[in-house]
Design an enzyme around this catalytic site. Sequence first.
Site, PDB file in Angstrom:
ATOM      1  N   GLU A  48       0.858  -1.195   0.000  1.00 50.50           N
ATOM      2  CA  GLU A  48       0.000   0.000   0.000  1.00 50.50           C
ATOM      3  C   GLU A  48       0.901   1.256   0.000  1.00 50.50           C
ATOM      4  O   GLU A  48       1.952   1.270   0.657  1.00 50.50           O
ATOM      5  CB  GLU A  48      -0.826  -0.017   1.298  1.00 50.50           C
ATOM      6  CG  GLU A  48      -1.648   1.221   1.575  1.00 50.50           C
ATOM      7  CD  GLU A  48      -2.216   1.242   3.005  1.00 50.50           C
ATOM      8  OE1 GLU A  48      -1.545   0.766   3.952  1.00 50.50           O
ATOM      9  OE2 GLU A  48      -3.338   1.763   3.167  1.00 50.50           O
ATOM     10  N   ASN A 116      -7.034   6.220  -1.770  1.00 50.03           N
ATOM     11  CA  ASN A 116      -5.942   5.283  -1.489  1.00 50.03           C
ATOM     12  C   ASN A 116      -6.166   4.107  -2.438  1.00 50.03           C
ATOM     13  O   ASN A 116      -7.098   3.316  -2.246  1.00 50.03           O
ATOM     14  CB  ASN A 116      -6.014   4.857  -0.016  1.00 50.03           C
ATOM     15  CG  ASN A 116      -4.838   3.994   0.400  1.00 50.03           C
ATOM     16  OD1 ASN A 116      -4.154   3.414  -0.431  1.00 50.03           O
ATOM     17  ND2 ASN A 116      -4.619   3.890   1.698  1.00 50.03           N
ATOM     18  N   LYS A 133      -9.421   1.950  -1.772  1.00 49.26           N
ATOM     19  CA  LYS A 133      -9.635   1.426  -0.409  1.00 49.26           C
ATOM     20  C   LYS A 133     -10.980   1.863   0.171  1.00 49.26           C
ATOM     21  O   LYS A 133     -11.298   3.062   0.185  1.00 49.26           O
ATOM     22  CB  LYS A 133      -8.484   1.899   0.477  1.00 49.26           C
ATOM     23  CG  LYS A 133      -8.467   1.334   1.879  1.00 49.26           C
ATOM     24  CD  LYS A 133      -7.180   1.781   2.580  1.00 49.26           C
ATOM     25  CE  LYS A 133      -7.027   1.247   3.966  1.00 49.26           C
ATOM     26  NZ  LYS A 133      -5.734   1.667   4.574  1.00 49.26           N
ATOM     27  N   GLU A 152      -5.891   8.915   7.559  1.00 54.62           N
ATOM     28  CA  GLU A 152      -6.447   8.439   6.277  1.00 54.62           C
ATOM     29  C   GLU A 152      -7.818   9.044   6.002  1.00 54.62           C
ATOM     30  O   GLU A 152      -8.161   9.330   4.855  1.00 54.62           O
ATOM     31  CB  GLU A 152      -6.531   6.914   6.274  1.00 54.62           C
ATOM     32  CG  GLU A 152      -5.188   6.251   6.092  1.00 54.62           C
ATOM     33  CD  GLU A 152      -5.317   4.801   5.718  1.00 54.62           C
ATOM     34  OE1 GLU A 152      -5.889   4.491   4.658  1.00 54.62           O
ATOM     35  OE2 GLU A 152      -4.836   3.954   6.491  1.00 54.62           O
ATOM     36  N   CYS A 183      -4.811  -2.992   2.976  1.00 58.83           N
ATOM     37  CA  CYS A 183      -4.495  -2.900   4.406  1.00 58.83           C
ATOM     38  C   CYS A 183      -5.668  -3.199   5.322  1.00 58.83           C
ATOM     39  O   CYS A 183      -6.042  -4.337   5.517  1.00 58.83           O
ATOM     40  CB  CYS A 183      -3.856  -1.549   4.721  1.00 58.83           C
ATOM     41  SG  CYS A 183      -3.042  -1.613   6.333  1.00 58.83           S
ATOM     42  N   ASN A 208       0.419  -1.142   5.419  1.00 55.91           N
ATOM     43  CA  ASN A 208       1.360  -0.388   6.269  1.00 55.91           C
ATOM     44  C   ASN A 208       0.757  -0.468   7.659  1.00 55.91           C
ATOM     45  O   ASN A 208      -0.192   0.259   7.971  1.00 55.91           O
ATOM     46  CB  ASN A 208       1.379   1.097   5.903  1.00 55.91           C
ATOM     47  CG  ASN A 208       2.172   1.425   4.664  1.00 55.91           C
ATOM     48  OD1 ASN A 208       3.344   1.775   4.731  1.00 55.91           O
ATOM     49  ND2 ASN A 208       1.520   1.340   3.517  1.00 55.91           N
TER      50      ASN A 208
HETATM   51  N1  CDT Z   1      -2.910   1.426   6.561  1.00 50.81           N
HETATM   52  C1  CDT Z   1      -3.804   0.825   7.365  1.00 50.81           C
HETATM   53  O1  CDT Z   1      -4.944   0.636   6.984  1.00 50.81           O
HETATM   54  N2  CDT Z   1      -3.378   0.490   8.581  1.00 50.81           N
HETATM   55  C2  CDT Z   1      -4.259  -0.005   9.591  1.00 50.81           C
HETATM   56  C3  CDT Z   1      -3.752   0.455  10.903  1.00 50.81           C
HETATM   57  C4  CDT Z   1      -4.839   0.627  11.825  1.00 50.81           C
HETATM   58  S1  CDT Z   1      -4.381   1.639  13.143  1.00 50.81           S
HETATM   59  C5  CDT Z   1      -5.266   3.083  12.825  1.00 50.81           C
HETATM   60  C6  CDT Z   1      -4.400  -1.525   9.608  1.00 50.81           C
HETATM   61  O2  CDT Z   1      -5.523  -2.001   9.767  1.00 50.81           O
HETATM   62  O3  CDT Z   1      -3.418  -2.241   9.527  1.00 50.81           O
END
Ligand code: CDT
Length: 332
Positions: A48, A116, A133, A152, A183, A208
């Site tokens: 991502e 995204n 996303k 985000e 993600c 990420n």
């Molecule tokens: N990038 C992304 O979606 N990361 C989220 C982190 C959540 S913490 C706000 C994930 O679900 O891995």
Amino acid sequence: MTARSITVAAAQLGPIQKAEPRKVAVERMVRLMERAHRRGVELVVFPELALTTFFPRHYHADITEADHWFETTMPSNQTAPLFAAAHKYGIGFHLGYAEIAHEPDETGTVQKRRFNTSILVNPDGDIVLKYRKVHLPGHAAFDPGRKVQHLEKRYFEVGNLGFPVVRAAMGDLAGINMGMLICNDRRWPEAWRVLGLQSVELVLLGYNTPSLNMEAGGFEAHHLRVFHSHLSIQAGCYQNACFAVATAKAGTEDGCELFGHSIIVNPQGEIIAMATSWDDELITADCNLDMCTLGRTTIFAFDKHRRPEAYARITAQVGAVEPPIWTKQAAE
Ligand code: CDT
């Protein structure tokens, strides 16, 4: 009968620091594609937001100040080397990036819109699938209570393309059913099931994910962060009888740790390859797509066993409601 098989790679990226230009990130990705080619890989999956640092951790009061993190065309001069490498090596690739699109909104007015996004590109340079996303985590306003922001919801709109699946040629195969998640989507069984209902065979997924829960909403043990990521992907693959290539950005980026642990998973829910570093790392697996048949013709034969008439709440409701309270009188 010969197996329908494709060799895939998760091309994990180590950290991309805030000051690192796209050119350097793209050079790193091209090196991974060269390595993939030497190992006989036919499809490479990058993470991502693979071209920059995970910029939603950085607050800009004026959103347009964040525009330099976004791509306005694909390919561009800066991303063209990825398309050239794909062509040179005969490899398809999946790329996550921040997208600015000038598109009509729900009222039909053309707006500058930010998503995204991920794309699947074939060796000819055709974008055969695009996804935006849907499950955006985090918050839209600066949160003084957080050690690290996760903005985000500030920088992106909810994706408006649904969860598409396409059947396209890839590697030696005339057609593979491929879909994408990004993600946080991997934690939502509804997203996997929408892909499963389109007979997806291979899910491409970039992420990420911070090693620590920065939301300060309660204690979460460190080791469970990776467990929950793997649990979600393994369950998604098993319950929808598909493979997944799940690729992380890893390591300490702008002082924040991302946990890596990229994996490739088969339709039995088994991890068949896993990254062990927090650096640029290529993991590969041969995926025999015929393995998808067992699940989808037996325990998860959707046409025989699903009961959508009992699932109305899934689409009718967002938050959870309280159940009725049992009392002896009511039960009598
Ligand atoms: N990038 C992304 O979606 N990361 C989220 C982190 C959540 S913490 C706000 C994930 O679900 O891995």
